[in-house]
Design an enzyme around this catalytic site. Structure first.
Site, PDB file in Angstrom:
ATOM      1  N   ASP A 194       0.819  -1.215   0.000  1.00  0.00           N
ATOM      2  CA  ASP A 194       0.000   0.000   0.000  1.00  0.00           C
ATOM      3  C   ASP A 194       0.850   1.261   0.000  1.00  0.00           C
ATOM      4  O   ASP A 194       0.319   2.358  -0.142  1.00  0.00           O
ATOM      5  CB  ASP A 194      -0.940  -0.001   1.215  1.00  0.00           C
ATOM      6  CG  ASP A 194      -2.388  -0.208   0.799  1.00  0.00           C
ATOM      7  OD1 ASP A 194      -2.615  -0.556  -0.372  1.00  0.00           O
ATOM      8  OD2 ASP A 194      -3.279  -0.021   1.636  1.00  0.00           O
TER       9      ASP A 194
ATOM     10  N   ASP B 273     -11.085  -6.385  10.549  1.00  0.00           N
ATOM     11  CA  ASP B 273     -11.000  -7.831  10.663  1.00  0.00           C
ATOM     12  C   ASP B 273     -12.046  -8.377  11.641  1.00  0.00           C
ATOM     13  O   ASP B 273     -12.778  -9.312  11.329  1.00  0.00           O
ATOM     14  CB  ASP B 273      -9.595  -8.250  11.093  1.00  0.00           C
ATOM     15  CG  ASP B 273      -9.008  -7.331  12.163  1.00  0.00           C
ATOM     16  OD1 ASP B 273      -9.784  -6.583  12.777  1.00  0.00           O
ATOM     17  OD2 ASP B 273      -7.789  -7.376  12.395  1.00  0.00           O
TER      18      ASP B 273
END
Length: 732
Positions: free
Chosen positions: A141, A446
């Site tokens: 990223d 998550d």
């Protein structure tokens, strides 16, 4: 065949021993809590009597502690342990094992060094698993040319590393971890020669990567190694770059072989497009991009995701996970298998409580009610469940019958086509991040994703093997530890107020015990209110000589004393049972107080402000590097301050306030009659424990001279605030 399936399960589930003993103990704690509540309610000072408001506040705090304790029983009431049988898996399926895609995520080469990232990549490439069925994807990223270069170097080194791992069956299979724990003296003459050769190759690779990172660019003569370097131009930056997908090792190609002539796993580099005007949804966005890209390359039915600092420490982890996902009788409703997160840089006594030992123990209890949480790393998912599929008893997901999407398309053509899947605009007006893939809009995407999967009828499994499956890097300074817990607790509280709240969304879909277990984490940050009250008010009332607890000779003293002794004794036992040390447990108690007094307070305030539209917290990547001085103090278990963090101001102020109150109380006790201790014994004890637990703070504020001491401005500010609070309260 039916008989074999029933006789030879791929895993078994065993209830924990000692359940009856624990439940009797919990019942005694519950009775003591009720007694404390009764005492508070029946002994409230009369209206207008001094101390009435403080007493009512104590009642509120103790109601909260009792309620929260009740929720935590879901973690300990029904513990189960799992045991997979790898040999049965291999005997039963052999060459029919499913393909597995491994996702590794990194975000910033400055705080997640490329050499650390490639060690994690190499460790998962070297799994004890058919390489033709294994594909590894790195999401960068940061869009860093340095990370791409490091991965390219790793792809070349893997041709030597993988056959070495298989030849000598070594553990761990992260080169850095392996070489730091082994030497040529531990091998015979032949293996020592191989060891020296492979270590030399690794050191050469490491030197090239480190040199490039120090320069901040790739040397010109290295650009010829791969055409992928042309994807970067002078305008590329971490937050503004084009989409890049590069297949560094294509497992279909004849040349994708190691030095022994064996097939290599597929290896793919991906940097999704980043533009300043587009929100990129942090790690959840990266994971969803990986799901799309991998579906067009390998399309494995099983996905493992690991953080870039969390290298594989157990080459058999894939087989362990598949035992839970492929059992013919018991696997049909299992969506994911979560392994614990352990850390290789933990000090002996766990200065910052970074081992998460207590949470690991709690997850065994959650597994007894339908499964642990998905905690972002070290988790094996069924691809279809993470993409939104609901559980149905009528249909089963057969993992071994999968087929890849691509056929004979050339890698270069495929790379060009895949760039569209990771563009900034691809997800617009789509269900990605909402119904498909990881959920958006939460710092703990998550946990949120795992809850929604379980609400669709799926279960999960928590498994902790004898040899740790993954080892990562934990915080090496107090500031890092508090910031990390702020993010976790903030995200968990946001889940409580979201449409996926376990109380509303999960009601009727999740086991009640599992809902209670999830709520304990969602309510981490609100704990700050009761803890702060208990840390401040009894000490201040001590200055005024006003008792807030029963007299030592009173029968009402017994439930208070029992709760303190029993809970501390049990938490110590639990910590030691999880292979901790006594000093480690004491450090855990200190961090329990520090987190609830600072990190959770800021998390609670930020979340409340966000709910009314005044704050928009961002995602903070935890640094994986430390200065040499910081690392040295960490190894010596000396607490690191060294910054003017507002959290340190709060902790220092509370520490000084309790110190002033305790010294004042001791002064009054000297030469005083017995009735002072008789009426104020518990208050003095509480204040004394708070002073004892804050000893590292006092040392950092008043005595240390190193760079890790508490900054002078923080010490002065907190001293003035504490003195002001004590003075003002005294004159009230």
């Amino acid at each position: 065949m039916v008989g074999i399936r029933k006789q030879e399960p791929l895993f078994e589930t065993r209830p924990a021993k000692g359940r009856v003993v624990y439940r009797l103990f919990a019942a005694s704690i519950f009775v003591a809590i009720l007694c404390v509540w009764i005492y508070r309610v029946t002994h409230i000072p009369r209206s207008g009597e001094y101390g009435r408001m403080g007493w009512i506040g104590m009642l509120g705090a103790e109601f909260w502690f009792g309620f929260y304790w009740f929720l935590t029983q879901s973690h300990r009431w029904n513990l189960v342990f799992r045991q997979p049988f790898r040999h049965r898996l291999l005997q039963r399926y052999g060459n029919d094992l499913p393909r597995v895609d491994v996702f590794v995520c990194t975000a910033d080469p400055a705080i997640e060094p490329p050499i650390m990232v490639v060690n994690t990549v190499l460790s998962v490439m070297a799994y004890d698993y058919p390489p033709e069925k294994l594909s590894v994807y790195l999401s960068d990223d940061g869009g860093s040319q340095l990370t791409f270069y490091a991965l390219l170097e790793a792809s070349i080194f893997s041709r030597h590393w993988l056959p070495y791992c298989k030849k000598f069956k070594i553990e761990p299979r992260s080169p850095a971890a392996y070489f730091s724990s082994s030497s040529s003296d531990q091998h015979d003459v032949n293996s020592a020669r191989d060891f020296s050769l492979i270590k030399k190759l690794y050191q050469d690779m490491e030197n090239r990567i480190e040199t490039a990172c120090q320069l901040g660019r790739i040397p010109e003569h290295e650009h010829h190694k791969h055409t992928g370097f042309s994807k970067w131009d002078s305008s590329s930056s971490r937050g503004n770059h084009a989409a890049i997908v590069q297949i560094l090792i294509d497992g279909r190609e004849e040349k994708a072989k190691d030095t022994e002539g064996h097939i290599l796993p597929t290896l793919v580099y991906m940097a999704r497009e980043k533009r300043p005007q587009y929100f990129h949804n942090f790690k959840a966005g990266a994971m969803n991009a990986l799901i799309r890209v991998s579906s067009e390359i390998s399309n494995a039915p099983v996905i493992l995701n690991v953080d870039c600092d969390m290298y594989s420490n157990n080459s058999g982890s894939v087989q362990d996970a598949l035992c839970f996902l492929m059992d013919e009788e018991k696997s049909h409703n299992i969506a994911f298998v979560q392994f614990p997160q352990f850390f290789h840089n933990i000090t002996k006594n766990e200065l910052y409580g970074g081992s998460l030992r207590v949470i690991h123990a709690e997850f065994y209890g959650m597994d007894g009610y339908g499964g642990s949480l998905y905690i972002g790393s070290g988790c094996f998912h069924r691809r279809e469940t993470i993409c939104g599929r609901e559980f149905s008893k009528a249909t089963r997901i057969e993992l071994q019958s999968d087929a890849p999407r691509r056929t004979h398309q050339k890698s270069q053509e495929l790379e060009e086509r895949l760039q569209e899947l990771v563009s900034c605009t691809y997800e617009e007006n789509s269900q990605w991040g909402y119904e498909i893939g990881l959920k958006y809009g939460c710092p703990v995407e998550d946990v949120l994703t795992g809850i929604t999967i379980q609400c669709k009828g799926w279960k999960s499994v928590y498994f902790s093997p004898a040899r740790e499956a993954f080892l990562g890097v934990t915080a090496t300074s107090l500031d890092q530890a508090l910031v990390q817990h702020k993010r976790w607790s903030e995200g968990d509280l946001q889940i409580l107020f979201s449409k996926y709240s376990p109380v509303c969304y999960g009601l009727g879909k999740l086991n009640t015990g599992l809902i209670m277990g999830i709520l304990t984490y969602c309510l981490w940050s609100p704990n700050c209110l009761a803890v702060l009250y208990y840390s401040i008010i009894p000490s201040l009332y001590l200055l005024k000589g006003v008792p807030l607890f029963p007299q030592v000779s009173s029968m009402w003293f017994l439930p208070f004393a029992y709760l303190v002794v029993a809970e501390l004794a049990y938490s110590c036992y639990e910590f030691l049972w999880a292979n901790g040390t006594f000093l480690g447990w004491w450090n855990e108690q200190r961090m329990w107080l520090y987190k609830r007094s600072s990190a959770y307070l800021f998390a609670f305030l930020d979340t409340m402000l966000k709910l009314v539209g005044f704050s928009n917290p961002g995602f903070i990547v935890s640094s994986k590097v430390s200065d040499e001085d910081v690392s040295l103090r960490y190894e010596q278990e000396i607490m690191e301050f060294g910054s003017t963090s507002p959290m340190f101001t709060i902790l220092s102020t509370l520490a000084m306030l309790n110190l002033f109150c305790f010294v004042w109380a001791m002064k009054k006790l000297v030469g005083a009659e017995r009735f002072v201790f008789e009426s104020m014994g518990l208050q003095i004890g509480l204040c004394g424990v708070l002073v004892l637990i804050n000893l590292p703070l006092y040392n950092g504020m008043l005595f240390r001279k190193d760079k890790g001491r508490m900054p002078t401005i923080v010490t002065l500010k907190s001293t003035v605030l504490a003195l002001s609070a004590c003075t003002c309260f005294t004159f009230l």
